[in-house]
Write an enzyme that holds these catalytic residues in place. Structure first.
Site, PDB file in Angstrom:
ATOM      1  N   THR A 218      11.975  22.195   6.832  1.00 45.84           N
ATOM      2  CA  THR A 218      11.465  21.243   5.859  1.00 45.84           C
ATOM      3  C   THR A 218      12.434  20.127   5.526  1.00 45.84           C
ATOM      4  OG1 THR A 218      12.266  22.767   4.191  1.00 45.84           O
ATOM      5  CG2 THR A 218       9.951  22.881   4.727  1.00 45.84           C
ATOM      6  N   GLU A 305      11.428  12.927  -4.358  1.00 44.57           N
ATOM      7  CA  GLU A 305      11.251  11.506  -4.636  1.00 44.57           C
ATOM      8  C   GLU A 305      10.500  11.283  -5.944  1.00 44.57           C
ATOM      9  OE1 GLU A 305      11.323   9.937  -0.020  1.00 44.57           O
ATOM     10  OE2 GLU A 305       9.398  10.374  -0.975  1.00 44.57           O
ATOM     11  N   SER A 433      11.422  -1.473   2.927  1.00 44.53           N
ATOM     12  CA  SER A 433      11.751  -2.816   2.438  1.00 44.53           C
ATOM     13  C   SER A 433      13.248  -3.057   2.437  1.00 44.53           C
ATOM     14  CB  SER A 433      11.209  -3.012   1.022  1.00 44.53           C
ATOM     15  OG  SER A 433       9.809  -2.857   1.026  1.00 44.53           O
TER      16      SER A 433
END
Length: 433
Positions: A218, A305, A433
């Protein structure tokens, strides 16, 4: 810039120290080096090398995704009993890069083996000739982008020149920092134990924050021990201890193309020969390995996250462990459950929904559910003393414990997960980005 250990190892949101098991120092047979190859167009470390001067036994479990990265294909194709180096790069997954991606691994292996063979001649009276097949790779980052071979090749000499034969907490932390992508903190763990009367060490680092869902493995996780253990027994120990650690976590339900968990044994400890995984001398080591893997797995979830909650889901009294696991992951991977937890909404109905969709046979009239000590469902009915205000208060905690009782048998399974916040969307919307 120096490393602020206080900030790294103390979580402000939990108001609890994260430093347990993290005073990693020296482990015989392991050397470490980190450099920047400018993969992020800045000076952060993005290449990490582990060098085993006398070679190391090893065992790995890999992702079960049908699409795997080229570095994993390379690793699987190498059949040596011992390896001499592991190179990890960030920013680029080397996945879905085809033949060029695989050939990049081969070219790097040829360069690294040549450079390390030369280092052997300089440093050792009885140098080994290291071959490309004795080099392993870990890659993490964006899928489908051209692998930055030249940038990495140009930094291999620097990486090898900076190899540190003696480690300390600072060097291990630099290594853990060097393999991070969207992680916000390094993940390290350690344990010391005995094999018979011989003291041995188990150290580990990991990275992972998103694209976390088991089916082995994982994330990226590398464990090192000075114990003398064969590849065959290492593999059995790793598979056994993955089940309730790295195969018991989920951040977002997605399995990466690059997942791997590897254990390396330098054989520097003088423990007596282990002939079987059932050898009683391995009992302490087995327990300590599980401790290190679980510690690292939990750190991956805690650093998920955008996470604002660390959630433990305990499913008990099932007919089989498989049933318990299905229910636990059905809950942990539900976006509706995760967003409710993020909003501190005591909407236990979403957990009931997730239990029901798990495709496990059970009698709803026997179901019990509680959050922490707050009993919600008892024997299939709403608890007469249920108080939603108390549950609202409980939902404000950072750590949440969900307990589900199915009452079809005696098998249990625990999964560790996190919530979904607006930050999770922001991180993944802006990932490239």
């Amino acid at each position: 810039m120096g490393i602020n250990f206080k900030n790294l190892f103390t979580s402000q949101k939990t108001k609890s120290k994260m430093g347990d098991y993290q005073n990693l120092d020296h482990i015989d047979g392991v050397a470490i080096s980190t450099v920047s190859a400018n993969l992020y167009n800045n000076t952060r470390d993005d290449l990490v090398m582990f060098y085993f001067r006398d070679g190391a036994n090893y065992a790995t479990v890999y992702t079960q995704s049908k699409i795997v990265s080229e570095n994993i294909k390379w690793n699987i194709n190498q059949k040596n009993e011992k390896v001499f180096s592991l190179l990890i790069n960030t920013r680029n997954a080397n996945a879905f890069t085809g033949l060029k991606g695989y050939q990049s691994m081969q070219k790097l292996a040829e360069l690294i083996s040549s450079e390390l063979s030369q280092k052997q001649k300089e440093d050792d009276n009885n140098p080994d000739l290291i071959t490309p097949s004795q080099i392993l790779f870990g890659c993490t980052g964006t899928i489908g982008e051209v692998f930055p071979l030249e940038k990495i090749k140009n930094k291999i000499p620097d990486l090898i020149n900076q190899i540190k034969y003696t480690q300390n907490k600072y060097i291990w932390t630099k290594a853990a920092l060097g393999i991070m992508t969207t992680d916000t903190k390094p993940k390290l763990a350690m344990a010391e134990c005995n094999i018979g009367s011989t003291k041995v060490k188990i150290y580990g680092i990991a990275k992972g924050s998103g694209m976390i869902q088991p089916n082995m493995a994982t994330t990226l996780c590398y464990v090192f021990t000075d114990a003398k253990i064969s590849n065959e027994i290492l593999k059995k120990l790793l598979i056994k201890n993955i089940s309730n650690t790295f195969n018991a976590i989920s951040c977002d339900g997605d399995t990466s193309t690059n997942d791997m968990v590897t254990i390396f044994s330098t054989n520097k400890a003088s423990n007596t020969k282990i002939n079987s995984i059932n050898d009683k001398k391995l009992i302490e080591f087995d327990k300590s390995l599980n401790e290190v893997l679980l510690n690292l797995a939990k750190r991956v979830v805690a650093d998920g996250e955008g996470a604002s909650k660390f959630i433990t889901i305990n499913v008990n009294n099932c007919l089989s462990e498989s049933d318990a696991k299905k229910i636990a992951f059905s809950i942990s991977n539900s976006a509706l459950v995760k967003t409710a937890f993020a909003g501190e909404d005591p909407n236990w109905g979403r957990v009931i929904m997730a239990i029901g969709k798990s495709d496990v046979d059970f009698d709803p009239s026997k179901l019990s559910l509680r959050f922490g000590n707050n009993k919600i469902i008892v024997n299939g009915k709403l608890n007469e003393k249920y108080d939603e205000n108390l549950l609202k208060e409980y939902m404000k905690n950072y750590s949440l414990d969900i307990h589900v009782d199915i009452i079809t048998g005696k098998k249990n399974f625990t999964v560790y997960t996190m919530d979904f916040t607006k930050k999770y969307v922001e991180i993944n919307a802006d990932y490239r980005s």
